[in-house]
Design a protein around this motif. Structure first.
Motif, short mmCIF file in Angstrom:
data_model
loop_
_atom_site.label_atom_id
_atom_site.label_comp_id
_atom_site.label_asym_id
_atom_site.label_seq_id
_atom_site.Cartn_x
_atom_site.Cartn_y
_atom_site.Cartn_z
N LEU A 213 0.83 -1.21 0.00
CA LEU A 213 0.00 0.00 0.00
C LEU A 213 0.87 1.25 0.00
CD1 LEU A 213 -2.94 -0.86 2.43
CD2 LEU A 213 -3.12 -0.25 0.02
N SER A 216 2.12 1.78 -3.39
CA SER A 216 1.04 2.27 -4.24
C SER A 216 0.84 3.78 -4.06
CB SER A 216 -0.25 1.52 -3.89
OG SER A 216 -1.33 1.99 -4.67
N LYS A 220 1.24 6.83 -6.89
CA LYS A 220 0.20 7.82 -7.19
C LYS A 220 0.75 9.25 -7.15
CE LYS A 220 -3.95 5.20 -6.00
NZ LYS A 220 -3.33 3.89 -6.13
N ASN A 240 0.34 -0.04 -11.21
CA ASN A 240 -0.77 0.14 -10.27
C ASN A 240 -1.71 -1.06 -10.29
OD1 ASN A 240 -0.93 2.21 -8.48
ND2 ASN A 240 -2.07 3.59 -9.79
N ASN A 241 -2.04 -1.54 -11.50
CA ASN A 241 -2.93 -2.70 -11.62
C ASN A 241 -2.31 -3.95 -11.01
OD1 ASN A 241 -4.96 -1.28 -12.96
ND2 ASN A 241 -4.08 -1.66 -14.97
N ASP A 244 -2.59 -3.69 -7.24
CA ASP A 244 -3.97 -3.96 -6.81
C ASP A 244 -4.29 -5.45 -6.88
OD1 ASP A 244 -4.41 -1.29 -6.37
OD2 ASP A 244 -5.42 -0.93 -8.28
N ARG A 245 -3.82 -6.11 -7.96
CA ARG A 245 -4.06 -7.55 -8.10
C ARG A 245 -3.37 -8.33 -6.98
NH1 ARG A 245 -0.67 -11.02 -10.00
NH2 ARG A 245 0.54 -9.45 -11.14
N LEU A 247 -2.52 -7.23 -4.03
CA LEU A 247 -3.21 -6.95 -2.77
C LEU A 247 -4.47 -7.80 -2.64
CD1 LEU A 247 -2.80 -3.07 -2.50
CD2 LEU A 247 -1.91 -4.77 -0.90
N ASP A 248 -5.20 -7.97 -3.75
CA ASP A 248 -6.39 -8.82 -3.73
C ASP A 248 -6.01 -10.26 -3.43
OD1 ASP A 248 -8.16 -6.79 -4.23
OD2 ASP A 248 -8.23 -7.12 -6.40
#
Length: 400
Positions: A213, A216, A220, A240-241, A244-245, A247-248
């Motif tokens: 995070l 990330s 940004k 970024n994608n 996010d992936r 982190l999921d």
């Protein structure tokens, strides 16, 4: 190609065309099932969007993160997969978690990565519901005819993943040293597993996830400085994608290991949260019924009841072929009653076919024994019912 418009670029005006391609492949090579899975953008989950020969609509509800299931593994590795006899070639302890296999009862398949502009964006899956020596020749003919192209995609058709060799090595290693555990040893193992699951889950959530995070947020802060550099902005969106992936995936892994909801909110919220993950992964609807008179129970009861119900729901989603799984939770007269029911194909309770780790049913029984509960399993061709009846007050001999 920006991450934000990848979906439109691939699918614009192509839906009918891709549907015809899938239908033509099934008819030409006499496959039982053909499906095309695509991602919405680079690094996004894959969904089986186009299909031919499906037994129902369940496969359309399957969502595969990169590295999970046939489609997810194919797009993440960028390599093809082929199994001509799933039961014999895939080690059930490691490679049985392929939702589409169970949703469509597949026994032989070939999956090839689909590429656009040098990036893997999907997969084409061709499969049979039977086992035959002729299947490999059919797959090889299909690959040769493609010539590296399908519709407006490039297709990866060489350097197949060698899961069979890996599975064989694991079988040999495990066969060489396979200790038999008595009840007391199993109990200690289960308790140690829960403690370790809790520790690792906390580290994933509070350690690695928080660091990602932080990265990330740093990315940004770079965005305003990239407005005039299209290539840099593309790399920014992809990074970024990817974060996010990841982190999921960390979140899902953390929940599977030891959901924080189990400790903070209790058995029911944790089970509902896990069921939501199973619904997305396997395309099976999970319906909760019944009422409980309280929100929290004895910690040992919550842990073991959660694990037993989790395993029963997972087995139903993976193996039963049912579209819906019903979970009923009630408490009365000092007892918790939990049932997991499906109207699927059933199995032989006395001599079950070993799938997954092969330890699920015995592990469920041992967990029930730890809390002084009774666990019954009834199954036939009309479906399966797993029933747990546990005392709300854990007595002597139970785990506290």
């Amino acid at each position: 190609m920006g991450a934000s418009n990848f979906s439109e670029d691939v699918l614009a005006g192509k839906s009918e065309h891709y549907g015809r391609v899938v239908e033509d492949l099934r008819a030409r090579y006499h496959f039982d099932f053909v499906a095309m899975g695509l991602t919405a953008f680079i690094g996004a989950p894959l969904k089986w969007i186009y299909s031919a020969g499906a037994s129902d609509e369940r496969h359309h509800r399957i969502v595969l993160a990169p590295g999970h299931g046939i489609g997810g593994i194919t797009i993440k590795a960028g390599k093809p997969m082929m199994f001509t006899n799933i039961d014999a070639e895939i080690d059930p302890r490691e490679y049985s978690s392929y939702p589409i296999v169970f949703a469509e009862d597949l026994h032989s398949f070939c999956a090839l990565p689909l590429v656009k502009k040098g990036r893997v964006v999907g997969a084409i899956l061709c499969a049979f519901r039977t086992v035959s020596d002729a299947h490999r020749g059919c797959y090889e003919r299909f690959i040769a005819d493609l010539g590296g192209h399908l519709a407006d995609f490039d297709v990866v058709t060489d350097d197949f993943m060698d899961f069979e060799r890996i599975a064989e090595e694991k079988r040999e290693d495990d066969a060489a040293d396979s200790p038999v555990l008595v009840h007391s040893e199993i109990s200690r193992v289960i308790a140690a597993q829960e403690a370790e699951r809790k520790r690792i889950s906390r580290e994933l959530h509070d350690g690695i996830a928080q660091e990602l995070l932080g990265i990330s947020f740093l990315l940004k802060r770079l965005e305003p400085h990239l407005s005039h550099d299209d290539e840099a902005r593309q790399l920014f969106f992809e990074a970024n994608n990817d974060i996010d992936r990841i982190l999921d995936e960390l979140h899902n892994l953390s929940v599977e290991l030891r959901p924080s909801a189990l400790d903070h909110l209790g058995f029911i919220p944790a089970l509902r949260s896990q069921a939501a993950v199973f619904e997305k992964t396997y395309g099976t609807e999970i319906v909760f019924e019944g009422n409980l008179s309280r929100k929290r129970f004895d910690p040992a009861l919550e842990t073991q009841a959660y694990r037993i119900c989790q395993e029963a729901i997972l087995n139903a989603c993976k193996y039963s072929g049912a579209d819906t799984v019903y979970v009923t939770l009630e408490d009365a007269d000092g007892w918790l009653h939990a049932t997991v029911v499906d109207h699927g194909c059933g199995f032989d309770v006395e001599r079950p076919t070993i799938k997954g780790s092969g330890c699920g049913l015995s592990g469920m029984r041992e967990r029930a024994r730890l809390i002084g509960a009774s666990l019954t399993m009834e199954s036939s061709t009309e479906g399966t019912c797993v029933t747990l009846v546990a005392p709300l007050s854990i007595g002597e001999g139970g785990q506290r």
